[in-house]
Design a protein around this motif. Structure first.
Motif, mmCIF file in Angstrom:
data_model
loop_
_atom_site.group_PDB
_atom_site.id
_atom_site.type_symbol
_atom_site.label_atom_id
_atom_site.label_comp_id
_atom_site.label_asym_id
_atom_site.label_seq_id
_atom_site.Cartn_x
_atom_site.Cartn_y
_atom_site.Cartn_z
ATOM 1 N N ASP A 109 0.863 -1.174 0.000
ATOM 2 C CA ASP A 109 0.000 0.000 0.000
ATOM 3 C C ASP A 109 0.908 1.235 0.000
ATOM 4 O O ASP A 109 1.539 1.549 1.018
ATOM 5 C CB ASP A 109 -0.889 -0.029 1.253
ATOM 6 N N VAL A 111 0.296 4.407 -0.066
ATOM 7 C CA VAL A 111 -0.086 5.487 0.845
ATOM 8 C C VAL A 111 0.361 5.164 2.263
ATOM 9 O O VAL A 111 0.935 6.005 2.967
ATOM 10 C CB VAL A 111 -1.604 5.737 0.784
ATOM 11 N N ARG A 114 4.009 5.682 2.701
ATOM 12 C CA ARG A 114 4.358 7.095 2.901
ATOM 13 C C ARG A 114 4.030 7.553 4.320
ATOM 14 O O ARG A 114 4.797 8.275 4.959
ATOM 15 C CB ARG A 114 3.609 7.949 1.881
ATOM 16 N N THR A 265 -2.411 10.723 8.751
ATOM 17 C CA THR A 265 -2.738 11.658 7.666
ATOM 18 C C THR A 265 -2.757 13.086 8.195
ATOM 19 O O THR A 265 -2.260 14.013 7.548
ATOM 20 C CB THR A 265 -4.095 11.292 7.045
#
Length: 329
Positions: A109, A111, A114, A265
């Motif tokens: 994944d 994302v 990151r 996030t």
């Protein structure tokens, strides 16, 4: 654990994944988990004996905390280039086994890979935030992060719902049982070994003004701790409720994963959060939080979100060796 991969997780990778899981947020920083790591992945176990004094939310809180650890482990594995497969509550005969994360040769994944960069930098921020509301594009990113793990983030951006939930937060603070306060005081008092939340991470004492009391939760309310100052908090913080369609242990684990994905996030976009879960620790008040949102789901977390003015220090983690299960555990 049965392996689904051709390239097993090496020893440095195993250490990185376990350390990432242990860096997850947990209720009152109790870290109610233990881990079994191998070349095939990571098992996450609940350790309810480390939890705070039981409240109506105690079991749920342990599963939420473990879910956050699962998300962190997935992020570490993604950064290492591995895909993962997660089985939640995989063994009916072992209710403490919360999740099994198996490494696969599927694409990682990107994302999550990151977001791993924020795993060890994210902080629960109990300091005042800037008065500006969150930008709409940031709110959209946080909602998307929560939904990717099966939850929804409901921003309390309208009246009378905002004031209604704010009043429930204040009411819950006054209803907290004395035994719970005493347990927290014992864990925070100078000389506790170690203090679960250091003074620098507790933030300042909020100045109270009766009806206008801020939404921030003072984890050390009524406890005289050297080094704490007083501060005025933002008058109208952004408040949000994290909700899931179900309300069982699997749903709580999903809520923990959703929470951690949105917190990482948020950190990536210079946004901080703390928690105002007081009304969720009381069964009646929790029902009141969800009363006007039955079509959204069951409330699992109440968050105060905003742009930070101060970066608090990290809360301590117990040595990783203490969180790793040995053969026979």
């Amino acid at each position: 654990m049965q392996s689904l991969l051709r390239t097993p997780l090496d020893l440095p990778g195993q250490a990185a994944v376990a350390a990432a899981a242990a860096a997850a947020p947990s209720v009152f920083n109790t870290q109610p988990w233990s881990f079994s790591v191998s070349p095939a992945g990571l098992d996450v176990y609940a350790d309810p004996g480390r939890a705070s004094l039981p409240t109506a939310s105690a079991e749920r809180d342990v599963h939420l905390s473990c879910g956050a650890a699962v998300l962190n482990a997935r992020a570490a594995l993604a950064r290492l280039g591995h895909g993962t497969r997660v089985s939640v509550l995989p063994d009916a005969g072992d209710p403490l086994l919360v999740a099994r994360i198996t490494v696969t040769d599927e694409a990682p994944d990107q994302v999550l890979g990151r977001l791993y960069g924020w795993v060890h930098l994210r902080r629960t921020n109990r300091y005042p935030f800037a008065p500006e509301p969150l930008a709409s594009e940031v709110v959209a990113l946080l909602r998307d992060a929560a939904s990717r793990e099966g939850a929804s983030l409901r921003l309390l951006d309208r009246e009378p719902e905002y004031q209604r939930v704010l009043s429930l937060i204040r009411a819950a603070t006054g209803k907290e049982e004395e035994a719970v306060r005493e347990d927290r005081a014992a864990r925070l008092s100078p000389g506790s070994a170690p203090s679960v939340i250091p003074v620098g991470s507790l933030g300042p004492v909020p100045r109270r003004g009766g009806y206008d009391d801020p939404a921030v939760r003072d984890m050390a309310e009524g406890i005289g701790l050297p080094g704490r100052t007083c501060a005025d908090f933002e008058p109208r913080p952004d408040l949000a409720v994290l909700e899931t369609p179900g309300d069982d242990p699997a749903s709580w684990v999903a809520a923990g994963q959703s929470l951690q994905r949105l917190l990482l996030t948020a950190a990536e976009h210079a946004v901080a959060a703390s928690f105002a879960n007081q009304p969720l620790e009381d069964a009646d008040l929790r029902d009141a939080v969800s009363a006007s949102a039955a079509h959204y789901g069951h409330p699992q977390m109440v968050l105060r979100i905003g742009y930070p003015l101060t970066q608090p220090p990290a809360s301590p983690r117990r040595p990783l060796s203490e969180a790793l299960r040995r053969d026979g555990d």
